[in-house]
Design an enzyme around this catalytic site. Structure first.
Site, mmCIF file in Angstrom:
data_model
loop_
_atom_site.group_PDB
_atom_site.id
_atom_site.type_symbol
_atom_site.label_atom_id
_atom_site.label_comp_id
_atom_site.label_asym_id
_atom_site.label_seq_id
_atom_site.Cartn_x
_atom_site.Cartn_y
_atom_site.Cartn_z
ATOM 1 C CG ASP A 162 37.680 38.072 52.565
ATOM 2 O OD1 ASP A 162 38.511 37.166 52.736
ATOM 3 O OD2 ASP A 162 37.326 38.464 51.434
ATOM 4 C CB CYS A 207 42.282 35.321 48.373
ATOM 5 S SG CYS A 207 42.442 37.029 47.780
ATOM 6 N N GLY A 265 30.057 37.923 48.150
ATOM 7 C CA GLY A 265 29.996 36.461 48.111
ATOM 8 C C GLY A 265 29.922 35.829 49.489
#
Length: 449
Positions: free
Chosen positions: A332, A385, A268
């Site tokens: 990430d 996240c 993504g």
């Protein structure tokens, strides 16, 4: 005695999640792909699965108050039948209580023994009769236990958040974690415009509205089987939460640059960066799992992107051939995922306090290895996240202490206006209860030139 298929599919999925440790999204997708269902039934199964997993602790508390048999003595299949039934009775207003009880009894006959159906019937009908008089722990005497039971989160996690954020913020966070998040997509501006995509959705009978923060974000109402949409197959959009779009925006990659994404699957953020670079330059996208590399390649092909080179590579290992070669690097990092509990409620039950030390050491090693690729004057973005300082602010501070050539880099000008007040000096902390998007942490650092 025909068993309701959607409920049976939900039961099997819940059993796999609770008893076999399956990931909720993977277990659900597997069951939905194995059975042909109408969109309305798919939505019903999804609601049953995520709702029952989300409210598991509260449901178990209620069952234990109505059952003379301790939960650990109840067979796993029957306990999950009860959980499914209680969820329908307490949290699904449109389901008649009689239907929830009757269908649960049918399931108990198939998945239990002769006495199971009477046991299930008695408990569920008793709960249905007395549901408005169920009492919860005293908030004043034991706020941790109260919040844990009331909002279905493990007590150790509630305690941790109270220590970090206070009781009032924690309660707000727990409430938010139990809400259904928006279904957010990213417009692929390489192939279409936001206005054109909204128009295409309207022609398909779907309603799309502006996102909360990011320009290229749209919120789809009742998307159903979006995979079947022509505009999806043609690569006009990518499913992605707005928080997940921010690391790429903050890294701010430019056309013609070399960018490395060290933990890139399923792609993504990688494909978003390619979009921001107008598909010009080069992105090396890596992941340790072979099967996830194909997800990146499939997304790239569908979205019409040609600059991504997907590779199997362990982010813990320094690739000497890329040292000081990258203009920008994205990390990430793998994390506890507490910012996305709204989407993956099983995260609450699969993590433990002991996971934290192990995962922070992994994060620091990955960030340290990835930093070697940044050329002088280049940038690195670290994102997770999750919420809580150990994996976020504390970890980045540890990295900066050990790597004096890097400094925090402010990025307010790159943020949507609605998020600027939440940005610190070189990092931003996003919370679902405050910002109404996934919980995220993003830090940007620059290597001195």
């Amino acid at each position: 005695m025909a068993i309701d298929l959607p409920r049976e599919i939900a039961l099997k999925t819940i059993y796999d999640i609770n008893e076999k440790g399956a990931y909720s999204n993977i277990a659900l997708s597997k069951q939905l792909e194995s059975n042909t269902l109408k969109d309305v039934d798919r939505a019903f199964v999804t609601d049953l699965v995520y709702g029952t997993i989300k409210w598991k602790l509260t449901i178990d508390y209620i069952i234990s108050n109505f059952s003379s048999t301790k939960l650990k003595k109840i067979s796993p299949w029957i306990l999950n039948v009860l959980r499914l039934g209680v969820y329908q009775i307490l949290y699904m207003d449109r389901i008649p209580e009689s239907a929830a009880c009757n269908e649960s009894v049918k399931l108990s006959k198939k998945y239990g023994h002769a006495a199971s159906s009477g046991f299930v019937n008695g408990i569920l009908r008793n709960i249905a009769r007395k549901k408005n008089s169920i009492s919860y722990p005293d908030k004043q005497k034991d706020p941790v236990l109260y919040l844990s039971v009331k909002y279905s989160h493990p007590d150790w996690l509630v305690n941790e958040w109270i220590n970090n954020f206070g009781v009032e913020f924690t309660e707000s966070l727990l409430i938010s974690n139990n809400e259904v998040p928006d279904f957010t997509i990213r417009v692929n501006t390489l192939k279409t415009t936001k206005e054109e995509l909204i128009s295409n959705f309207r022609e398909s009978g779907l309603e799309a509205s502006e996102g909360r923060a990011v320009d290229e974000a749209l919120v789809l109402k009742n998307p159903g089987s979006f995979l079947k949409l022509d505009v999806y197959k043609a690569g006009h959009f990518q499913v992605q939460d707005e928080s997940s779009m921010l690391p790429s925006k903050i890294l701010d990659p430019k056309p013609g640059e070399l960018v490395i994404d060290v933990c890139s699957a399923p792609g993504g953020k990688t494909t978003h960066m390619a979009q921001l670079m107008n598909n010009k330059g080069s992105i090396i996208a890596r992941d340790i799992h072979e099967h996830k590399i194909s997800l990146i390649n499939e997304a790239s092909e569908r979205l019409g992107i040609s600059i991504i080179k997907a590779q199997v590579y362990d982010a813990l290992m320094v690739d000497e051939s890329l040292v000081e070669k990258a203009d920008r690097v994205l990390v990430d990092a793998p994390c506890t995922g507490y910012g996305i509990i709204r989407k993956k409620p099983d995260i609450k039950w699969s993590r433990t306090m002991s996971d934290l030390k192990e995962i922070t050491e992994l994060q620091l090693k990955i960030l340290s290895a990835a930093s070697k690729y940044v050329k002088p004057g280049g940038f690195i973005v670290y994102s997770t996240c999750t919420i809580g300082k150990e994996e976020n602010r504390d970890l980045v501070e540890r990295f900066l202490t050990n790597n004096k050539e890097f400094d925090f880099c402010g990025f307010n000008e790159l943020l949507p206006e609605v998020l600027r007040e939440y940005s610190g000096n070189g990092y931003i902390e996003i919370y679902p209860n405050i910002n109404k998007i996934d919980g995220f942490f993003i830090a940007k650092m620059r290597k001195r030139g």
